[in-house]
Design an enzyme around this catalytic site. Structure first.
Site, mmCIF file in Angstrom:
data_model
loop_
_atom_site.group_PDB
_atom_site.id
_atom_site.type_symbol
_atom_site.label_atom_id
_atom_site.label_comp_id
_atom_site.label_asym_id
_atom_site.label_seq_id
_atom_site.Cartn_x
_atom_site.Cartn_y
_atom_site.Cartn_z
ATOM 1 N N ASN A 193 0.792 -1.225 0.000
ATOM 2 C CA ASN A 193 0.000 0.000 0.000
ATOM 3 C C ASN A 193 0.830 1.283 0.000
ATOM 4 O O ASN A 193 0.269 2.375 0.091
ATOM 5 C CB ASN A 193 -0.953 0.029 1.196
ATOM 6 C CG ASN A 193 -1.958 -1.104 1.152
ATOM 7 O OD1 ASN A 193 -2.040 -1.906 2.075
ATOM 8 N ND2 ASN A 193 -2.706 -1.198 0.072
ATOM 9 N N ARG A 239 -4.072 5.310 8.674
ATOM 10 C CA ARG A 239 -2.906 4.910 7.864
ATOM 11 C C ARG A 239 -2.209 6.093 7.194
ATOM 12 O O ARG A 239 -1.179 5.913 6.534
ATOM 13 C CB ARG A 239 -3.309 3.855 6.807
ATOM 14 C CG ARG A 239 -3.744 2.523 7.432
ATOM 15 C CD ARG A 239 -3.698 1.374 6.437
ATOM 16 N NE ARG A 239 -2.336 1.042 6.016
ATOM 17 C CZ ARG A 239 -2.022 0.125 5.114
ATOM 18 N NH1 ARG A 239 -2.984 -0.571 4.522
ATOM 19 N NH2 ARG A 239 -0.770 -0.120 4.779
ATOM 20 N N HIS A 294 -9.514 -4.450 -1.180
ATOM 21 C CA HIS A 294 -8.434 -4.027 -2.080
ATOM 22 C C HIS A 294 -8.425 -4.987 -3.268
ATOM 23 O O HIS A 294 -8.681 -6.193 -3.101
ATOM 24 C CB HIS A 294 -7.060 -4.156 -1.391
ATOM 25 C CG HIS A 294 -6.661 -2.993 -0.533
ATOM 26 N ND1 HIS A 294 -5.949 -3.150 0.636
ATOM 27 C CD2 HIS A 294 -6.828 -1.650 -0.693
ATOM 28 C CE1 HIS A 294 -5.704 -1.957 1.179
ATOM 29 N NE2 HIS A 294 -6.228 -1.034 0.392
ATOM 30 N N ASP A 332 -6.021 -6.381 -4.664
ATOM 31 C CA ASP A 332 -5.089 -7.516 -4.513
ATOM 32 C C ASP A 332 -5.607 -8.600 -3.570
ATOM 33 O O ASP A 332 -4.930 -9.587 -3.326
ATOM 34 C CB ASP A 332 -3.688 -7.035 -4.103
ATOM 35 C CG ASP A 332 -3.602 -6.510 -2.675
ATOM 36 O OD1 ASP A 332 -4.635 -6.471 -1.960
ATOM 37 O OD2 ASP A 332 -2.486 -6.125 -2.258
ATOM 38 N N CYS A 344 0.135 -8.406 0.226
ATOM 39 C CA CYS A 344 0.077 -7.113 0.935
ATOM 40 C C CYS A 344 1.365 -6.816 1.687
ATOM 41 O O CYS A 344 1.679 -5.656 1.925
ATOM 42 C CB CYS A 344 -1.023 -7.097 1.986
ATOM 43 S SG CYS A 344 -2.627 -7.595 1.458
HETATM 44 N N1 ARG Z 1 -5.195 -3.443 7.795
HETATM 45 C C1 ARG Z 1 -4.773 -3.019 6.502
HETATM 46 C C2 ARG Z 1 -5.835 -2.127 5.881
HETATM 47 O O1 ARG Z 1 -6.983 -2.378 6.097
HETATM 48 C C3 ARG Z 1 -4.473 -4.199 5.626
HETATM 49 C C4 ARG Z 1 -3.886 -3.827 4.301
HETATM 50 C C5 ARG Z 1 -3.708 -4.992 3.388
HETATM 51 N N2 ARG Z 1 -3.079 -4.595 2.187
HETATM 52 C C6 ARG Z 1 -3.418 -4.958 0.962
HETATM 53 N N3 ARG Z 1 -2.647 -4.588 -0.018
HETATM 54 N N4 ARG Z 1 -4.513 -5.606 0.688
HETATM 55 O O2 ARG Z 1 -5.551 -1.163 5.214
#
Ligand code: ARG
Length: 279
Positions: free
Chosen positions: A74, A93, A169, A171, A263
């Site tokens: 991310n 984040r 997401h 991915d 991720c």
């Molecule tokens: N807890 C993180 C979020 O919700 C997990 C991110 C996972 N990353 C990903 N590329 N799917 O943002």
């Protein structure tokens, strides 16, 4: 400075300060904490597995108070020497981006900010399959961000809407294997998105619901090797039948945060499935 890679190179961040401190997707519950030692061991096994496949791993420094910094996918979308930095949907984040920016600048990349009107969560939502950039939108990223980034890169973009909060997401429900093949979990997309994938990726492999919930699509592809969470035997069989070698490693401590193998990594030299436009 020039960024030069002599082999597949991946960015990771050790899980020293990883934990479930907030809830921004349906997998996360502060009542279901991750185990420190188990998450450290699972992360280390993933690290060693990718290194054993010939990958050079670069590390970002973990930072207290940013438990999701481990999910380097991310940080942004890399295209050659440029990284299109994320602009996170959730305040929890947003503190990651200045650190990502510093890391990339020090590594010699040119960093580009996403315009403030849009959110964008990097390689979590933007994945090349061949010459096309597929962009997952609505839950975390905006379709406008995908259009803007594709215009900067000069590539074709297909935004696909994500409809299930568990697959928030791109991915988590789509994984390009090569320029012409990808894994996907059909129910994570609306009809239009599903048709867009089916019409634009020559060979799609559907993952079943149980394995999708074990983050089967959240796999790291290195050449003909595919690294993924354990408990996805059907996908492992389909991969073998296509000439890929699956490598399963337990990542359930990270699924508690809604993440798995992919991720936890960011490919810096370009995914094997990506065909970038001429510079
Ligand atoms: N807890 C993180 C979020 O919700 C997990 C991110 C996972 N990353 C990903 N590329 N799917 O943002």
């Amino acid at each position: 400075m020039q960024v030069v890679f002599d082999r597949p190179t991946i960015l990771m961040c050790p899980p020293d300060f990883y934990g479930i401190e907030y809830e921004i997707n349906p997998w996360m519950s502060r009542g279901r904490q991750s185990d420190r030692d188990r998450s450290a061991a699972q992360w280390r096994d993933l690290y060693e597995l990718v290194v054993s496949l010939g990958v050079a791993v670069r590390l970002m420094e973990p930072v207290q108070g940013l438990p999701d910094l481990v999910f380097t996918a991310n940080a942004g979308l890399v295209c050659r020497e440029t990284v299109y930095l994320s602009r996170f949907r959730h305040a929890a984040r947003q503190g990651e981006t200045p650190l990502d920016n510093d890391w990339f600048e020090r590594a010699g990349f040119q960093t580009v900010e996403t315009p403030p009107e849009w959110d964008f969560e990097g390689a979590g939502d933007a994945l090349f399959c061949g010459e096309t950039l597929f962009g997952g939108y609505i839950i975390r990223s905006d379709a406008g961000a995908m259009q803007w980034i594709a215009a900067q890169i000069g590539c074709r973009v297909i935004p696909v809407q994500l409809v299930d909060e568990h697959f928030y997401h791109l991915d988590t429900c789509f994984c390009p294997l090569s320029a012409t093949e990808a894994l996907y979990y059909p129910p994570a997309f609306d009809d239009y998105g599903r048709r867009a994938l089916e019409g634009n990726v020559p060979e799609l492999v559907a993952v079943d619901a149980d394995e999708a919930a074990r983050f089967a699509c959240n796999a790291v592809v290195v050449g003909r090797h595919v690294v993924l969470n354990t408990g996805c035997p059907n996908l492992e069989d389909s991969l073998r039948a296509r000439g890929y070698t699956p490598h399963a490693t337990p990542l359930d401590e990270f699924i508690k945060a809604g993440g798995s193998a992919k991720c936890l990594t960011l490919r810096l030299d370009g995914e094997d499935a990506a065909v970038w436009p001429q510079a």
